[in-house]
Design an enzyme around this catalytic site. Sequence first.
Site, PDB file in Angstrom:
ATOM      1  N   TYR A  53      -9.253   0.341  -4.997  1.00  0.00           N
ATOM      2  CA  TYR A  53      -8.637  -0.933  -4.607  1.00  0.00           C
ATOM      3  C   TYR A  53      -8.137  -1.739  -5.794  1.00  0.00           C
ATOM      4  O   TYR A  53      -7.608  -2.843  -5.633  1.00  0.00           O
ATOM      5  CB  TYR A  53      -9.584  -1.717  -3.686  1.00  0.00           C
ATOM      6  CG  TYR A  53      -9.312  -1.329  -2.250  1.00  0.00           C
ATOM      7  CD1 TYR A  53      -9.648  -0.068  -1.791  1.00  0.00           C
ATOM      8  CD2 TYR A  53      -8.651  -2.184  -1.382  1.00  0.00           C
ATOM      9  CE1 TYR A  53      -9.344   0.326  -0.505  1.00  0.00           C
ATOM     10  CE2 TYR A  53      -8.346  -1.803  -0.104  1.00  0.00           C
ATOM     11  CZ  TYR A  53      -8.690  -0.548   0.339  1.00  0.00           C
ATOM     12  OH  TYR A  53      -8.371  -0.157   1.613  1.00  0.00           O
ATOM     13  N   CYS A  55       0.857  -1.189   0.000  1.00  0.00           N
ATOM     14  CA  CYS A  55       0.000   0.000   0.000  1.00  0.00           C
ATOM     15  C   CYS A  55       0.893   1.238   0.000  1.00  0.00           C
ATOM     16  O   CYS A  55       1.714   1.414   0.894  1.00  0.00           O
ATOM     17  CB  CYS A  55      -0.880  -0.020   1.246  1.00  0.00           C
ATOM     18  SG  CYS A  55      -1.696   1.554   1.580  1.00  0.00           S
ATOM     19  N   THR A  85      -4.251   5.050   7.331  1.00  0.00           N
ATOM     20  CA  THR A  85      -3.229   4.715   6.345  1.00  0.00           C
ATOM     21  C   THR A  85      -2.321   5.912   6.077  1.00  0.00           C
ATOM     22  O   THR A  85      -2.789   6.995   5.739  1.00  0.00           O
ATOM     23  CB  THR A  85      -3.925   4.288   5.035  1.00  0.00           C
ATOM     24  OG1 THR A  85      -4.691   3.123   5.294  1.00  0.00           O
ATOM     25  CG2 THR A  85      -2.914   3.997   3.943  1.00  0.00           C
ATOM     26  N   HIS A 117     -13.194   5.371  -3.380  1.00  0.00           N
ATOM     27  CA  HIS A 117     -12.141   4.580  -2.744  1.00  0.00           C
ATOM     28  C   HIS A 117     -12.297   3.086  -3.021  1.00  0.00           C
ATOM     29  O   HIS A 117     -11.307   2.368  -3.071  1.00  0.00           O
ATOM     30  CB  HIS A 117     -12.137   4.866  -1.243  1.00  0.00           C
ATOM     31  CG  HIS A 117     -10.815   4.566  -0.611  1.00  0.00           C
ATOM     32  ND1 HIS A 117      -9.612   4.969  -1.147  1.00  0.00           N
ATOM     33  CD2 HIS A 117     -10.498   3.873   0.510  1.00  0.00           C
ATOM     34  CE1 HIS A 117      -8.626   4.551  -0.381  1.00  0.00           C
ATOM     35  NE2 HIS A 117      -9.132   3.867   0.634  1.00  0.00           N
ATOM     36  N   GLU A 147      -0.239   1.896   9.019  1.00  0.00           N
ATOM     37  CA  GLU A 147      -1.485   2.302   9.670  1.00  0.00           C
ATOM     38  C   GLU A 147      -1.177   2.688  11.108  1.00  0.00           C
ATOM     39  O   GLU A 147      -0.309   2.089  11.746  1.00  0.00           O
ATOM     40  CB  GLU A 147      -2.530   1.177   9.677  1.00  0.00           C
ATOM     41  CG  GLU A 147      -3.462   1.191   8.484  1.00  0.00           C
ATOM     42  CD  GLU A 147      -2.855   0.542   7.258  1.00  0.00           C
ATOM     43  OE1 GLU A 147      -1.988  -0.335   7.447  1.00  0.00           O
ATOM     44  OE2 GLU A 147      -3.213   0.916   6.124  1.00  0.00           O
ATOM     45  N   CYS A 206      -4.015   7.184  -1.630  1.00  0.00           N
ATOM     46  CA  CYS A 206      -5.312   7.229  -2.325  1.00  0.00           C
ATOM     47  C   CYS A 206      -6.429   7.754  -1.421  1.00  0.00           C
ATOM     48  O   CYS A 206      -7.427   8.278  -1.927  1.00  0.00           O
ATOM     49  CB  CYS A 206      -5.675   5.854  -2.844  1.00  0.00           C
ATOM     50  SG  CYS A 206      -4.276   4.973  -3.529  1.00  0.00           S
ATOM     51  N   GLU A 253      -6.280  -5.517   4.790  1.00  0.00           N
ATOM     52  CA  GLU A 253      -6.738  -4.222   4.296  1.00  0.00           C
ATOM     53  C   GLU A 253      -7.689  -4.416   3.117  1.00  0.00           C
ATOM     54  O   GLU A 253      -8.657  -3.665   2.952  1.00  0.00           O
ATOM     55  CB  GLU A 253      -5.552  -3.356   3.879  1.00  0.00           C
ATOM     56  CG  GLU A 253      -5.965  -1.926   3.540  1.00  0.00           C
ATOM     57  CD  GLU A 253      -4.796  -1.059   3.130  1.00  0.00           C
ATOM     58  OE1 GLU A 253      -3.921  -1.558   2.402  1.00  0.00           O
ATOM     59  OE2 GLU A 253      -4.761   0.110   3.535  1.00  0.00           O
ATOM     60  N   CYS A 307      -5.576  -0.924  -6.835  1.00  0.00           N
ATOM     61  CA  CYS A 307      -4.176  -1.007  -6.383  1.00  0.00           C
ATOM     62  C   CYS A 307      -3.756  -2.446  -6.133  1.00  0.00           C
ATOM     63  O   CYS A 307      -2.623  -2.833  -6.392  1.00  0.00           O
ATOM     64  CB  CYS A 307      -3.976  -0.184  -5.105  1.00  0.00           C
ATOM     65  SG  CYS A 307      -4.815  -0.863  -3.650  1.00  0.00           S
TER      66      CYS A 307
HETATM   67 FE1  SF4 Z   1      -3.325   1.768  -0.044  1.00  0.00          FE
HETATM   68 FE2  SF4 Z   1      -4.704   0.710  -2.053  1.00  0.00          FE
HETATM   69 FE3  SF4 Z   1      -5.899   2.271  -0.191  1.00  0.00          FE
HETATM   70 FE4  SF4 Z   1      -4.228   3.276  -2.054  1.00  0.00          FE
HETATM   71  S1  SF4 Z   1      -6.252   2.302  -2.394  1.00  0.00           S
HETATM   72  S2  SF4 Z   1      -4.268   3.808   0.125  1.00  0.00           S
HETATM   73  S3  SF4 Z   1      -2.678   1.665  -2.167  1.00  0.00           S
HETATM   74  S4  SF4 Z   1      -4.960   0.245   0.117  1.00  0.00           S
HETATM   75 FE    FE Z   2      -6.817   1.466   2.446  1.00  0.00          FE
END
Ligand code: SF4
Ligand code: FE
Length: 521
Positions: A301, A105, A196, A297, A262, A109, A451, A303
Site C-alpha cells: 500500500y 490503483c 481488483t 500486501h 473492482e 500487486c 480501498e 502505492c
Molecule cells: Fe492497487 Fe495499491 Fe493494491 Fe497495488 S497495492 S493493487 S495499486 S491498491
Molecule cells: Fe487493493
Amino acid sequence: MLDTERVPRIETGDAYRESLRGRGLDVWYMGERIAEPVDHPVIRPSVNAVAATYDLARSHPELATVVSPFTGQRVSRFLNICTSADDLVLQNKMQRKLGQLTGTCFQRCVGMDAFNALYSVTYEIDEAHGTGYHERLRAFLTRMHEGNLVVGGAMTDAKGDRSLPPHRQPEPEVFLRVTRRTAEGVHVSGAKAHQTGCVNSHWMVVMPTMRMTPDDRDFAVVGAVPVDAPGITYVYGRQSCDTRSAEPGTMDQGNAAYAGQEALVVFEDVFVPNELLFMDGETEFASMLVERFTTYHRRSYVCKTGVGDVLIGAAAQAAADNGVDGSSHVKDKLVEMTHLNETVYGAGIAASHQGRPTRSGAYLCDDMLANVCKHHVTKVPYELGRIAQDLAGGLVVTMPSELDLQHGEIGALLHRILQGRADVDTEERLRILRLIENMTLGRNAVGYLTESLHGAGSPQSQRVQIGRGMQLDLKRGLARTLAGIVDPPGEPDEAGGADDYLTRVFAAPGTVPGTMPGSAS
Ligand code: SF4
Ligand code: FE
C-alpha cells in the site's frame, strides 16, 4: 478460453490492450452484458492503468522489470519472486512511481503478492505432506513469464454471516469451494468480492480468505484459472461518478486517463486441473497463506504514497492558482501532507528492508512494519484529502460542468468570474480542482480512500496483528528496570519468543520460521 500459445508475448501497453480483446468474458455493468470490456468508456481507464505498468517497464526497465529465473527473459517485476530484501524494496519503489503516473490503483500487486506468498507456502506444504504443489507453481509461473501476462489474485470471499465458518454458512455461494472432484482436477463454485483488476487480467489465482478448520476442507483451495474460463461471471462494481467517463469531454472526469477496477466474481462449476492446483484441503496452511499474503500486501500500500504525491501537487497548484501559495499556513499544510505521506512510505519501505528469507528462498517482508504501514494508510489518505479540499476551496464541489464552461452563451462569462490569479488560465485552474474532486470524492476516491481503508484487510485486522507482536512483557520489563524495580534475574529482552518483533530486530538475520521441526533460526 485464452490460448497462451496464440497470444504473443506482451511487451507494451498497446499490446496488452490488444491481448484483452475477443475473450468473450461474461461481464455485467449497470444491468447490461458488456460485449468488449476494453472498449467500454467506463472500463477503459482501468485498462489504461494496467497498461501503464507495461509502459513503465519499457521506459524504466531497471525499476519495473527483472530477468526471469525461469525463462532468462526480462519480465514485469509484478511477476517476480523476491529473493532479496532489495527485490522487496524495488517493488515498493515501482509501486510509488506507478501511483505517481496514474493517480489510481494499477491493479497488479495482488497477483504479485499472491505469487510470493504461495512460493513459500507451497514449499512448506510439500515439506509437511509430500505433495507437489511447489513445482506446479513454478511451472505455472514459467508460463506466466513466457507470456509476460497479468495475473490477478482472488482472496476475499463474499463471506456471508461473519460469525459462522465457511462450512456452516446457510448460503453456500458466499465462499468459494470445491463442489466436485474428478481424476483430472476439481470444480469450484462460489464468489470472490471486490476483485481488483480481475477483468483486466489474463489469469486469476483463487485463494482462501481466512483461517480454516478441518471441516472447511473443501474451502481450502488454491488454484489458477484463466479469466475467460467457462463458468465465471463478472459483475462490475459501480464507482462514484463513473458514468462521467462516458460523457463527452474530459474535464469533468478530473483524471480521464486512469481508474481502478473492482468486480464481484461468481464461479459456477469452474474446472481447475490438477496441474494448476496449489493447495487442496490442507486447512492448517490457510492461515499461513493469508498472513504471508497480507504481510506482502499491506506494505504494497506504499502505492498510495505515489497517489499522495499527485494529491499534494494538486493542492499546491490549487493554492498557487488562487495566489495564496506564499501564505505560511498554506506551506504548513503542504508540509503536513508531505510528512504524513512519507510516514506511510517510511513504514512500507522499512518493512521491505527488514525482509527475511523463507525456507523456499523467497523473501518475506517484516510483518509488524507491513501492518503499521497499512494501518497508516487507513487514515493518512483521508487526512490528505481533507487538507487538499481545504486548500482547494468550496469550488471543488460547486463548479459548473465543462458543458457550461464551453457554452456559447455563458461560457465566456463563467471563465471571467471563475478566474483566480490573473496569469492562470481559468480552465487549468478548474482542471486541478476536478482532479482533487476525482481523487477525494469521485472515481479515484475508490482507490485512494475506501480501498485504503479496506483493501488488504480493514483497520481492525492490522490492529490484531500489531497487538500480537507488541511484546508488552518485554516493554514492561524495560520500564520496571529503569524505575528501579528489582525483578528476578533475566534480561528484559528475554521476554518473548525468538521470532517476536523486537527480539528479531536485534538478532542476527535469520530465516522466517516455517512449519517443520527446527525450522526457526
Ligand atoms: Fe492497487 Fe495499491 Fe493494491 Fe497495488 S497495492 S493493487 S495499486 S491498491
Ligand atoms: Fe487493493
